[in-house]
Write an enzyme that holds these catalytic residues in place. Structure first.
Site, PDB file in Angstrom:
ATOM      1  N   VAL A 226     172.676  -1.232  80.986  1.00  0.00           N
ATOM      2  CA  VAL A 226     172.124  -1.314  82.341  1.00  0.00           C
ATOM      3  C   VAL A 226     172.202   0.052  83.021  1.00  0.00           C
ATOM      4  O   VAL A 226     171.224   0.522  83.612  1.00  0.00           O
ATOM      5  CB  VAL A 226     172.876  -2.366  83.181  1.00  0.00           C
ATOM      6  N   GLY A 227     173.359   0.706  82.927  1.00  0.00           N
ATOM      7  CA  GLY A 227     173.536   1.992  83.580  1.00  0.00           C
ATOM      8  C   GLY A 227     172.574   3.048  83.071  1.00  0.00           C
ATOM      9  O   GLY A 227     172.012   3.831  83.848  1.00  0.00           O
TER      10      GLY A 227
ATOM     11  N   ASN B  79     182.202  13.235  84.323  1.00  0.00           N
ATOM     12  CA  ASN B  79     183.192  12.461  83.575  1.00  0.00           C
ATOM     13  C   ASN B  79     183.915  11.524  84.536  1.00  0.00           C
ATOM     14  O   ASN B  79     184.365  11.951  85.602  1.00  0.00           O
ATOM     15  CB  ASN B  79     184.198  13.382  82.886  1.00  0.00           C
TER      16      ASN B  79
ATOM     17  N   ALA C  95     178.665  -0.540  88.252  1.00  0.00           N
ATOM     18  CA  ALA C  95     178.801  -1.612  87.256  1.00  0.00           C
ATOM     19  C   ALA C  95     180.005  -1.292  86.385  1.00  0.00           C
ATOM     20  O   ALA C  95     180.074  -0.215  85.788  1.00  0.00           O
ATOM     21  CB  ALA C  95     177.545  -1.728  86.394  1.00  0.00           C
TER      22      ALA C  95
ATOM     23  N   LYS D 257     185.276 -11.071  87.061  1.00  0.00           N
ATOM     24  CA  LYS D 257     184.116 -10.774  87.912  1.00  0.00           C
ATOM     25  C   LYS D 257     184.311 -11.317  89.325  1.00  0.00           C
ATOM     26  O   LYS D 257     183.944 -10.670  90.307  1.00  0.00           O
ATOM     27  CB  LYS D 257     182.849 -11.354  87.290  1.00  0.00           C
TER      28      LYS D 257
ATOM     29  N   LEU E 143     173.245 -13.691  82.006  1.00  0.00           N
ATOM     30  CA  LEU E 143     173.541 -13.079  80.707  1.00  0.00           C
ATOM     31  C   LEU E 143     172.477 -12.048  80.372  1.00  0.00           C
ATOM     32  O   LEU E 143     171.285 -12.361  80.335  1.00  0.00           O
ATOM     33  CB  LEU E 143     173.582 -14.161  79.626  1.00  0.00           C
TER      34      LEU E 143
END
Length: 306
Positions: A24-25, A65, A87, A169, A194
């Site tokens: 996703v990132g 980093n 995330a 979560k 999902l």
């Protein structure tokens, strides 16, 4: 494609993606660069190689980093950014969700939100959470209404049934909301189903309790493109608020369940097409994403115009 407003200055056109090492990132980083943003991609040590696969112009990409437990590394990545897409990615040395992961994820969320509160530039945080922070409750089978963003997973229920992903979560998102409200941070959460991506497997921690979610009519999935669009939509839309359940498919037919099982494991049985009434049964959907879909109508039409 330019960001939603032409009046963005350099700071407001700079955003941070943290952690940018996951599927996703990485996709979000690429899409934001394509939309004209300057992106601070904050990566844990194991994620840097993924950004080399980006096909877009990387002139506006800056790599940092990240250690979510090193406050200074968070502040460095956020410097000069007007927005954060956050995330959580499990640390490389602890990739699996267990009863201790909730503590790790809560600490990371607290550090990141506290760092945002201490900056002078961050105006909005998009916090990636999960549908598992919504669906697990003792009363879920007796509820007359559909589950939506107003509902929260019961943490004691999660502990009793060892639903560690849902526990992590839920606690992390609640921690983030508490800090955001206390520090007057503008935060929106995206509670994703999902993720249907290349890393999907039967070991995905989201899948714990999948059979029960299926039976309850709340087993939902999301494609990465839809999920990334949702993140950008809630960030750019000034009217966005609160939580948004995010999915674009529901597994509520036996053939859907079999197809998902095939994607999760190569050893899943292959069933012939059947006209048996039980196999054709459709389980009633009991979860709603109407709030997000309403917001994304204008976003999609504007994207098509561009």
């Amino acid at each position: 494609m330019a960001p939603a407003s032409d009046s963005f200055n350099q700071t407001s056109n700079t955003v941070c993606v943290m952690d940018a090492s996951g599927h996703v990132g990485t996709t979000l980083t690429e899409r934001l660069l394509q939309r004209g943003y300057t992106v601070h991609a904050a990566l844990q040590s194991h994620g840097e190689s993924r950004l080399g696969e980006l096909s877009c112009d990387k002139k506006k990409l800056k790599v940092f980093n990240l250690d979510p437990f090193d406050y200074q590394s968070i502040l460095d990545a956020l410097k000069g950014c007007s927005g954060l897409f956050y995330a959580f990615e499990p640390p490389q040395d602890q990739p699996n969700y267990d009863e201790y992961m909730a503590e790790v994820e809560v600490r990371a969320a607290h550090n990141v939100l506290e760092a945002c509160a201490r900056t002078e530039t961050v105006d909005k945080v998009v916090f990636t959470s999960s549908a598992t922070a919504v669906v697990w409750r003792n009363d879920r089978k007796s509820m007359a209404l559909e589950l939506d963003e107003r509902h929260w997973t019961d943490v004691n229920f999660c502990r009793n049934f060892k639903l560690w992903h849902a526990l992590s979560k839920t606690l992390a998102e609640k921690t983030a909301w508490a800090l955001a409200m206390d520090r007057s941070l503008n935060m929106v959460s995206v509670n994703a189903g999902l993720l249907m991506g290349p890393d999907l497997s039967i070991t995905n921690p989201y899948m714990k309790g999948a059979a029960e979610m299926y039976e309850d009519g709340v087993l939902v999935t999301v494609d990465v493109d839809f999920l990334v669009d949702a993140h950008i939509c809630v960030f750019e839309d000034v009217s966005s608020y609160g939580r948004y359940l995010c999915f674009n498919n529901i597994i509520n037919r036996s053939e859907d369940a079999v197809e998902l099982a095939r994607k999760l494991t190569t050893s899943a049985p292959s069933y012939p097409k059947s006209q048996d009434q039980d196999d054709m049964m459709i389980i009633q959907q009991r979860i709603s994403n109407k709030k997000l879909n309403k917001l994304m109508v204008d976003f999609k039409s504007k994207s098509q115009e561009c």
